[in-house]
Design a protein around this motif. Structure first.
Motif, PDB file in Angstrom:
ATOM      1  N   UNK A 174     -29.280  52.023  71.289  1.00  0.00           N
ATOM      2  CA  UNK A 174     -28.663  51.311  72.412  1.00  0.00           C
ATOM      3  C   UNK A 174     -28.840  49.804  72.258  1.00  0.00           C
ATOM      4  N   UNK A 175     -29.983  49.399  71.747  1.00  0.00           N
ATOM      5  CA  UNK A 175     -30.261  47.979  71.577  1.00  0.00           C
ATOM      6  C   UNK A 175     -29.369  47.318  70.544  1.00  0.00           C
ATOM      7  N   UNK A 176     -29.165  47.975  69.408  1.00  0.00           N
ATOM      8  CA  UNK A 176     -28.311  47.355  68.389  1.00  0.00           C
ATOM      9  C   UNK A 176     -26.848  47.351  68.833  1.00  0.00           C
ATOM     10  N   UNK A 235     -22.520  51.548  62.720  1.00  0.00           N
ATOM     11  CA  UNK A 235     -22.485  52.921  62.220  1.00  0.00           C
ATOM     12  C   UNK A 235     -23.566  53.138  61.160  1.00  0.00           C
ATOM     13  N   UNK A 236     -23.771  52.125  60.347  1.00  0.00           N
ATOM     14  CA  UNK A 236     -24.758  52.226  59.272  1.00  0.00           C
ATOM     15  C   UNK A 236     -26.184  52.268  59.831  1.00  0.00           C
ATOM     16  N   UNK A 237     -26.401  51.578  60.944  1.00  0.00           N
ATOM     17  CA  UNK A 237     -27.763  51.433  61.462  1.00  0.00           C
ATOM     18  C   UNK A 237     -28.120  52.440  62.550  1.00  0.00           C
ATOM     19  N   UNK A 238     -27.147  53.149  63.077  1.00  0.00           N
ATOM     20  CA  UNK A 238     -27.437  54.132  64.123  1.00  0.00           C
ATOM     21  C   UNK A 238     -28.223  55.292  63.525  1.00  0.00           C
ATOM     22  N   UNK A 239     -29.340  55.615  64.135  1.00  0.00           N
ATOM     23  CA  UNK A 239     -30.261  56.620  63.596  1.00  0.00           C
ATOM     24  C   UNK A 239     -30.220  57.878  64.451  1.00  0.00           C
ATOM     25  N   UNK A 240     -29.903  58.997  63.805  1.00  0.00           N
ATOM     26  CA  UNK A 240     -29.854  60.287  64.502  1.00  0.00           C
ATOM     27  C   UNK A 240     -30.465  61.379  63.639  1.00  0.00           C
ATOM     28  N   UNK A 241     -31.084  62.332  64.318  1.00  0.00           N
ATOM     29  CA  UNK A 241     -31.699  63.459  63.630  1.00  0.00           C
ATOM     30  C   UNK A 241     -31.159  64.763  64.212  1.00  0.00           C
ATOM     31  N   UNK A 280     -34.509  47.645  55.537  1.00  0.00           N
ATOM     32  CA  UNK A 280     -33.482  47.083  54.668  1.00  0.00           C
ATOM     33  C   UNK A 280     -33.274  45.617  55.030  1.00  0.00           C
ATOM     34  N   UNK A 281     -33.795  44.730  54.182  1.00  0.00           N
ATOM     35  CA  UNK A 281     -33.746  43.302  54.482  1.00  0.00           C
ATOM     36  C   UNK A 281     -32.335  42.724  54.406  1.00  0.00           C
ATOM     37  N   UNK A 282     -31.390  43.475  53.861  1.00  0.00           N
ATOM     38  CA  UNK A 282     -30.016  42.979  53.743  1.00  0.00           C
ATOM     39  C   UNK A 282     -29.173  43.232  54.983  1.00  0.00           C
ATOM     40  N   UNK A 283     -29.737  43.902  55.972  1.00  0.00           N
ATOM     41  CA  UNK A 283     -29.024  44.083  57.229  1.00  0.00           C
ATOM     42  C   UNK A 283     -29.043  42.780  58.035  1.00  0.00           C
ATOM     43  N   UNK A 284     -28.112  42.664  58.975  1.00  0.00           N
ATOM     44  CA  UNK A 284     -28.075  41.490  59.848  1.00  0.00           C
ATOM     45  C   UNK A 284     -29.353  41.405  60.677  1.00  0.00           C
ATOM     46  N   UNK A 302     -34.871  45.464  61.014  1.00  0.00           N
ATOM     47  CA  UNK A 302     -33.836  45.866  60.046  1.00  0.00           C
ATOM     48  C   UNK A 302     -34.125  47.253  59.476  1.00  0.00           C
ATOM     49  N   UNK A 303     -33.718  48.278  60.179  1.00  0.00           N
ATOM     50  CA  UNK A 303     -33.934  49.640  59.710  1.00  0.00           C
ATOM     51  C   UNK A 303     -32.634  50.434  59.789  1.00  0.00           C
ATOM     52  N   UNK A 304     -32.581  51.476  58.985  1.00  0.00           N
ATOM     53  CA  UNK A 304     -31.447  52.405  58.981  1.00  0.00           C
ATOM     54  C   UNK A 304     -31.905  53.681  58.291  1.00  0.00           C
ATOM     55  N   UNK A 305     -31.061  54.697  58.342  1.00  0.00           N
ATOM     56  CA  UNK A 305     -31.349  55.903  57.573  1.00  0.00           C
ATOM     57  C   UNK A 305     -30.772  55.765  56.174  1.00  0.00           C
ATOM     58  N   UNK A 306     -31.483  56.335  55.224  1.00  0.00           N
ATOM     59  CA  UNK A 306     -31.049  56.253  53.835  1.00  0.00           C
ATOM     60  C   UNK A 306     -29.774  57.063  53.621  1.00  0.00           C
ATOM     61  N   UNK A 307     -29.027  56.683  52.595  1.00  0.00           N
ATOM     62  CA  UNK A 307     -27.835  57.429  52.193  1.00  0.00           C
ATOM     63  C   UNK A 307     -27.985  57.830  50.730  1.00  0.00           C
ATOM     64  N   UNK A 308     -27.013  58.543  50.219  1.00  0.00           N
ATOM     65  CA  UNK A 308     -27.059  58.980  48.822  1.00  0.00           C
ATOM     66  C   UNK A 308     -26.981  57.809  47.847  1.00  0.00           C
ATOM     67  N   UNK A 309     -26.602  56.638  48.350  1.00  0.00           N
ATOM     68  CA  UNK A 309     -26.546  55.453  47.494  1.00  0.00           C
ATOM     69  C   UNK A 309     -27.907  54.796  47.319  1.00  0.00           C
ATOM     70  N   UNK A 310     -28.869  55.160  48.140  1.00  0.00           N
ATOM     71  CA  UNK A 310     -30.221  54.630  48.021  1.00  0.00           C
ATOM     72  C   UNK A 310     -31.016  55.468  47.029  1.00  0.00           C
TER      73      UNK A 310
END
Length: 490
Positions: free
Chosen positions: A279-281, A304-310, A322-326, A337-345
């Protein structure tokens, strides 16, 4: 004619023809081996752990005996090559001591489930300096410019400058690796250096503690090494740098290894956990769009990249920094600066034993990789992988230019290991692939080859030498080199 003698005559005729055929087929022309235009009488190998014979996370006697340079020296011996001395460790445990205190860990072994550290105490004492010169000057941990550095073997410099492996064999505390190599007046050399110039950055997840060598420094160091090695007329073979992100150390641990029950997933998605972050982001990006600081399209993509769901079940992705996030912390300090990993990580191999542990023992709400994001050192993001790729391309361009200018034999290790990583490479009756443990190409540390992997590389070097110097050195056989070392190896 009696029918019995008639068939006997036919059998005798065919037998005579068969004997003639057998005699012809067994007539072989003896192959005379030749060194061609090369002189292998004094072969010196320079490089890092890949030259030393490092495998299963350590340097130990059996691994050194199956090092690529030692394999090459045995073939060189068939055409006049001289003795090849190596600075053997004191045991097959691996690891080392300094002043009686362990500073390097023992090797890995396969315990039936996966890699495990061999129980036992190393007996190699770094402060016990070995006398004499050594043909294998592969120094684990060395970068390109380290081979030129005076004082790299000064034990008083530990741990800031000196390398413990070179400390054991340096001719003097102020010597350099290249000086000790040239003091032997080599007639032939191998040089495989540069992997650590990018690998150190990769192994630390690109966290900045071990930066990539800048291109100018690498180019200057590499060209200086080649100029020095060839100054006395020696010929040689060099190899380029493979894509380190394709090795098992970075491809074994999945980005989504987290299993969750329904209750835990619901808690993580609630306002008490990541629900508040999501909600904050969303609110922060809406404000940035309204202020004209970011486009709606870019805001939607990063949101979309930073929304975290389980969710309940298997396959939940870990949470990473991830320091490259805004950077949104100026708007709200909680929006790190956090997100869930993807297959590209790419998660480093050592993350396997860290993910799922509890930062506060006994508190399931402090699980690393879930409630507690993984630090930078555990993950190579796409941006960090791009930095590695750019540097590797530049370094390999320097190596290719040096090869062309000096007319050296060349092993395209980059292309070879790319093939291993994609479809595998057939080596005699074996298929070598990049999979950890059972792929056959990489040892249990996920970075260094198995003995059979080193033999494959040695054959590529032999092919290149034969092509460049008109020699006809024979290839080695895959079956002669193991993929595992026994934990009871003496």
């Amino acid at each position: 004619m009696n029918i019995q003698y008639k068939w006997l005559l036919i059998l005798l005729v065919f037998g005579f023809i068969a004997c003639e055929s057998d005699d012809d087929s067994t007539t072989t022309e003896e192959v005379v081996l030749t060194a061609g235009t090369a002189d292998f009488s004094n072969y010196v190998a320079l490089g890092n752990s890949l030259t030393a014979g490092f495998t299963d996370g350590a340097l130990f006697i059996a691994g050194q005996e199956n090092s690529m340079p030692n394999i090459l020296s045995q073939q060189f011996g068939l055409v006049g090559g001289g003795a090849f001395s190596q600075p053997l460790m004191s045991d097959n445990v691996g690891g080392a001591l300094l002043g009686g205190n362990q500073i390097l860990a023992p090797r890995f072994f396969f315990n039936g489930a996966g890699p495990a550290v061999l129980p036992g105490t190393p007996t190699t004492e770094i402060s016990s300096i070995l006398s004499g010169s050594f043909n294998n000057m592969g120094i684990p941990g060395a970068k390109s410019f380290h081979l030129l550095a005076n004082g790299y073997g000064n034990i008083a410099g530990l741990p800031t400058l000196a390398n413990p492996y070179y400390v054991r064999i340096a001719s003097s505390p102020n010597a350099s690796v290249i000086e000790d190599a040239m003091a032997q007046s080599p007639t032939f050399f191998s040089l495989w250096i540069g992997n650590n110039d990018v690998l150190g950055y990769a192994l630390t997840g690109g966290d900045g503690t071990d930066p990539i060598t800048d291109t100018a420094t690498f180019s200057q160091a590499y060209n200086a090494l080649i100029a020095t090695l060839t100054s006395g007329g020696a010929k040689g073979v060099i190899a380029n740098i493979p894509d380190v992100t394709s090795i098992p150390h970075f491809t074994t641990v999945p980005h989504n290894p987290v299993p969750l029950d329904a209750a835990t997933a619901a808690f993580l998605n609630s306002a008490s956990a990541y629900g508040a972050y999501n909600a904050g982001i969303a609110q922060a990006f809406a404000g940035l769009v309204m202020a004209g600081a970011i486009s709606q399209e870019d805001a939607d993509a990063e949101l979309a990249r930073r929304t975290i769901t389980f969710s309940e079940g298997e396959g939940n992705a870990v949470v990473i920094l991830d320091e490259d996030l805004t950077d949104l912390t100026g708007l709200n300090p909680a929006l790190i600066n956090i997100r869930q990993a993807t297959s590209e990580d790419l998660l480093v191999l050592t993350a396997a034993s860290f993910i799922g542990t509890e930062a506060v023992p006994g508190n399931p709400q402090t699980v690393n990789g879930v409630a507690i994001p993984l630090a930078d050192k555990w993950v190579l993001t796409p941006e960090e992988q791009a930095e590695i790729a750019t540097a590797t391309t530049a370094f390999n361009a320097t190596i290719a230019a040096a090869r062309d200018q000096a007319g050296l034999a060349f092993v395209d290790a980059n292309a070879l290991l790319e093939q291993v990583a994609s479809n595998g490479v057939t080596f005699d009756e074996f298929l070598l692939q990049e999979d950890l443990v059972f792929g056959g190409a990489f040892s249990l540390d996920g970075v260094h080859p198995t003995a059979r992997g080193y033999a494959l590389l040695a054959n590529e070097a032999l092919k290149a030498i034969n092509m460049t110097y008109e020699s006809n050195l024979p290839m080695v056989k895959a079956a002669d080199y193991p993929t595992f070392y026994s934990p009871t190896l003496q």
